[in-house]
Scaffold this active site. Sequence first.
Site, PDB file in Angstrom:
ATOM      1  N   GLY A 138       0.792  -1.218   0.000  1.00 51.44           N
ATOM      2  CA  GLY A 138       0.000   0.000   0.000  1.00 51.44           C
ATOM      3  C   GLY A 138       0.824   1.268   0.000  1.00 51.44           C
ATOM      4  O   GLY A 138       0.282   2.360  -0.172  1.00 51.44           O
ATOM      5  N   GLY A 139       2.138   1.151   0.178  1.00 54.82           N
ATOM      6  CA  GLY A 139       3.001   2.323   0.249  1.00 54.82           C
ATOM      7  C   GLY A 139       3.328   2.892  -1.122  1.00 54.82           C
ATOM      8  O   GLY A 139       2.875   2.393  -2.157  1.00 54.82           O
ATOM      9  N   ASP A 156      -0.066  -5.950   3.022  1.00 56.03           N
ATOM     10  CA  ASP A 156       0.141  -4.738   3.800  1.00 56.03           C
ATOM     11  C   ASP A 156      -0.658  -4.869   5.100  1.00 56.03           C
ATOM     12  O   ASP A 156      -1.615  -5.653   5.177  1.00 56.03           O
ATOM     13  CB  ASP A 156      -0.321  -3.498   3.025  1.00 56.03           C
ATOM     14  N   ILE A 164       4.283  -7.667   8.849  1.00 54.13           N
ATOM     15  CA  ILE A 164       5.539  -8.407   8.745  1.00 54.13           C
ATOM     16  C   ILE A 164       6.178  -8.653  10.110  1.00 54.13           C
ATOM     17  O   ILE A 164       7.106  -9.468  10.218  1.00 54.13           O
ATOM     18  CB  ILE A 164       6.556  -7.689   7.821  1.00 54.13           C
ATOM     19  N   LYS A 166      20.383   5.851   2.925  1.00 54.71           N
ATOM     20  CA  LYS A 166      20.769   6.102   4.313  1.00 54.71           C
ATOM     21  C   LYS A 166      21.446   4.890   4.949  1.00 54.71           C
ATOM     22  O   LYS A 166      22.004   4.991   6.053  1.00 54.71           O
ATOM     23  CB  LYS A 166      19.544   6.540   5.126  1.00 54.71           C
ATOM     24  N   GLY A 175       6.983  11.999  -5.105  1.00 59.14           N
ATOM     25  CA  GLY A 175       5.595  11.552  -5.047  1.00 59.14           C
ATOM     26  C   GLY A 175       5.297  10.612  -3.902  1.00 59.14           C
ATOM     27  O   GLY A 175       4.146  10.228  -3.705  1.00 59.14           O
ATOM     28  N   THR A 178      15.515  22.480   6.384  1.00 59.07           N
ATOM     29  CA  THR A 178      16.447  22.330   7.495  1.00 59.07           C
ATOM     30  C   THR A 178      17.684  23.208   7.351  1.00 59.07           C
ATOM     31  O   THR A 178      18.155  23.793   8.314  1.00 59.07           O
ATOM     32  CB  THR A 178      16.882  20.865   7.625  1.00 59.07           C
ATOM     33  N   ARG A 208      17.528  18.253  11.863  1.00 56.17           N
ATOM     34  CA  ARG A 208      16.909  17.529  12.963  1.00 56.17           C
ATOM     35  C   ARG A 208      17.789  16.347  13.360  1.00 56.17           C
ATOM     36  O   ARG A 208      18.688  15.946  12.612  1.00 56.17           O
ATOM     37  CB  ARG A 208      15.522  17.046  12.526  1.00 56.17           C
TER      38      ARG A 208
END
Length: 411
Positions: A81-82, A104, A132, A199, A239, A261, A325
């Site tokens: 669903g992401g 999901d 999950i 990341k 998006g 930031t 942050r």
Amino acid sequence: VLLAMPSATGEELQQLHHVIRAAGLETLVMPPVQRLVGEGSPGEITRYQDEDILKRRIVDIDPDAVRDLVAGSRVLVTGAGGSIGSELVRQLAALGPASLIALDRDDSLLHHVMASLPNEQRPNCTAVLADIRDLDRLDDVFGRHRPQLVFHAAALKHVPALEGAPSEGWKTNVLGSANVLEASERAGVRRVVNISTDKAANPENVLGYSKRIAERLTAASAARTKRPYVSVRFGNVIGSRGSAIETFELQIAQGGPVTITHPDVTRYFMAVREAVRLTMQAAAIGRPGEVLVLDMGTPVRVADIAQQLIERSGRDIEIVYTGLRPGEKMHEVLLGNGERAGRPLHPMIDHVSVPPLDLVRGLDACAEAGVKPTTLEGLATVALSPESITGGNLATPQPGSRTGPSLRRTP
């Protein structure tokens, strides 16, 4: 003004758009040539969009290799669903899978992604409500549907939220990924694609460390099964829900200010369609245990994006800089220190090796260091622990057996 230049670069469109806006006019564009259907039609003309602001590079993939991988196969997508998962479902459904399982934990998102499919594709697609974090539920789903190809897109992904709740990152991004991999091994899944993030390269925050661990767990599953269980690493997706661009547009609609930031902070961006196209290509060419790193082009100053969105709105909106942050970097990288990359099979996909990791060994490292794995320090300890894998092949376990204690079941 209609820019009937389907082969124009993003830079050319941007220059022309500034001239057109200065004249008080609206910019319409023809899509890139790869997206034109037949000879093109007026219905394909679009307004100047975010993807045009950032880049207009279109990814070339080997459609035959991707179709051969998917067509006639049983495919499962976690996090369906992401933003990434739903686009995966839509593109995979068009390739003729024998069955497509959209998994999901959010029933509303599942309903939305199923409703977005053309009527003729829906009979082969099944929405499955599951978390999950629940290994028993995953075992039931995998045993029932017997997927051959798994795209693991389920994850918690927002840096500030995870910095404040590292235990949630551990439960979903680490234990949840371990559950998906274990269920895949047990069900004999032929190929797994773990969706990662930039990341995870030189990680410094909860998101980065948790996704780095998931990459290493995927490599360990590949070592056990000798199957192409791989990870795909890329940066920000245009998006996606909660993305910088979506936030800026909401702030502009509310009259500002737009918050950033730092004036010099940069990020890699890619359109969701192209990220998914490359992900499917990576699935077709990835070799056991590899991390495949998508070419994201050059980093973009976030302040430049915000300024262009403000100009497009025609409003006088203030930009306010709030400071980085916790856990945020000034600049992201796609390759970590010591990672050696090559592009043997596709000009826009790097192949990188990561050391496999057995989760029990990672927990042992935490115990020795006196830290809990559900903290930032604990996640870092697990992510940076020495290379290790569990022997054996979990694809052919004894009935009811597990790879270890109940560490992969979460409260």
